[in-house]
Design a protein around this motif. Structure first.
Motif, PDB file in Angstrom:
ATOM      1  N   HIS A 102       0.814  -1.222   0.000  1.00 17.30           N
ATOM      2  CA  HIS A 102       0.000   0.000   0.000  1.00 17.30           C
ATOM      3  C   HIS A 102       0.852   1.279   0.000  1.00 17.30           C
ATOM      4  O   HIS A 102       1.654   1.469  -0.901  1.00 17.30           O
ATOM      5  CB  HIS A 102      -0.981  -0.069   1.188  1.00 17.30           C
ATOM      6  N   GLU A 118      -9.074   2.765  -0.516  1.00 17.95           N
ATOM      7  CA  GLU A 118      -8.590   4.056  -0.977  1.00 17.95           C
ATOM      8  C   GLU A 118      -8.266   3.902  -2.463  1.00 17.95           C
ATOM      9  O   GLU A 118      -7.685   2.896  -2.872  1.00 17.95           O
ATOM     10  CB  GLU A 118      -7.320   4.428  -0.193  1.00 17.95           C
ATOM     11  N   TYR A 175      -6.245   4.430  -5.734  1.00 21.18           N
ATOM     12  CA  TYR A 175      -4.931   4.798  -6.258  1.00 21.18           C
ATOM     13  C   TYR A 175      -5.054   4.806  -7.778  1.00 21.18           C
ATOM     14  O   TYR A 175      -5.698   3.920  -8.357  1.00 21.18           O
ATOM     15  CB  TYR A 175      -3.871   3.752  -5.865  1.00 21.18           C
ATOM     16  N   HIS A 191      -5.347   0.016   2.715  1.00 21.21           N
ATOM     17  CA  HIS A 191      -5.554   1.266   3.465  1.00 21.21           C
ATOM     18  C   HIS A 191      -6.030   0.911   4.873  1.00 21.21           C
ATOM     19  O   HIS A 191      -6.873   0.033   5.054  1.00 21.21           O
ATOM     20  CB  HIS A 191      -6.559   2.160   2.734  1.00 21.21           C
ATOM     21  N   GLU A 192      -5.507   1.654   5.854  1.00 17.91           N
ATOM     22  CA  GLU A 192      -5.651   1.253   7.264  1.00 17.91           C
ATOM     23  C   GLU A 192      -7.081   1.295   7.806  1.00 17.91           C
ATOM     24  O   GLU A 192      -7.366   0.636   8.808  1.00 17.91           O
ATOM     25  CB  GLU A 192      -4.739   2.128   8.139  1.00 17.91           C
TER      26      GLU A 192
HETATM   27 ZN    ZN Z   1      -3.870   4.567   2.467  1.00 18.84          ZN
END
Ligand code: ZN
Length: 243
Positions: free
Chosen positions: A101, A154, A156, A200-201
């Motif tokens: 990530h 998320e 990208y 993503h966390e």
């Molecule tokens: Zn992230």
């Protein structure tokens, strides 16, 4: 059977500062990844974090690591250059590296890529992602379907400022229209490197079985082969073939 020795490195900040992340990863992202890897009979995984002395990546730890997994996001600048050099030397000598990530912006991945800034387009909108497996037969795809769906991730998007990868493993589609090279391999020295975009966390992505499968396969792919030929450099006065 010799086990593959893995060290899962995490900056371990979000889990301590954001309750919503701690809820998803009570043992940290590193703890979750090490736990699913340790279920495999041929893998032995430990963890290391930023705040440990030498970031948990002492000479001894690295010399006993076959594959290093890297998760970082907001604290890349706090990673010491000396440790990055040490990790890089081990990769050149054969240690595998899996960058996850937002690890794309880490010092070690910049050093691997050699580009000025390993940048990309991004948006936190919880959009759907579909990872398409574009290299059938590759060991990282063993046991997987043609694609993996992540309900919320998320976003990208390209352009991803990496050098041309050795191999493209996944290309992703995102709900908002972006595409992204989400699984790429590189070789540096004797080291095998895999960049894998999901994680993503704020989403439970490392709990998803197919994502765990990709990371597990990548560990086996990136591990150095045993008993590789010794390389000797420099002046060699005696001819190989004696007259
Ligand atoms: Zn992230």
């Amino acid at each position: 059977m010799e086990k593959i020795r893995v060290t899962v490195w995490n900056e371990f900040k979000h889990e301590k500062e954001m309750p919503e992340v701690a809820e998803i990863y009570p043992d940290g992202i590193h703890g979750t990844i090490a736990a699913f890897l340790n279920k495999e009979a041929d893998i032995e995984a430990g963890t290391a974090t930023l705040e440990m002395p030498e970031h948990g990546l002492t000479e001894e730890v690295l010399n006993n690591t076959d594959v290093l997994i890297w998760w970082g996001h907001c604290a890349h600048h706090l990673v010491s250059d000396e440790i990055v050099e040490r990790v890089h030397r081990r990769i050149m000598d054969g240690m595998g590296l899996i960058v996850l990530h937002s690890g794309h912006a880490s010092k070690i991945f910049h050093k691997i890529c050699g580009t000025t800034s390993v940048d990309l387009r991004w948006r936190e909108a919880g959009e759907k992602e579909i990872l398409w497996a574009v290299n059938p037969g590759h060991p990282i795809l063993k046991g997987l379907d043609s694609h993996i769906i992540i309900e919320h991730e998320e976003t990208y998007g390209e352009h991803f400022n990496i050098p041309q990868p050795d191999e493209q493993i996944f290309i992703s589609w995102f709900e908002g229209g972006e595409v992204f090279r989400s699984g790429c391999t590189f070789t540096r020295g004797k080291g095998h490197i895999f960049y894998f975009q999901p994680g993503h966390e704020t989403f439970p992505i490392y709990h998803q079985p197919e994502i765990q499968k990709v990371i597990t396969n990548a560990v086996r792919w990136a591990a150095p082969a045993a008993d590789t030929p010794k390389i000797v450099y420099g002046h060699h006065p005696d001819p190989i073939i004696q007259k």
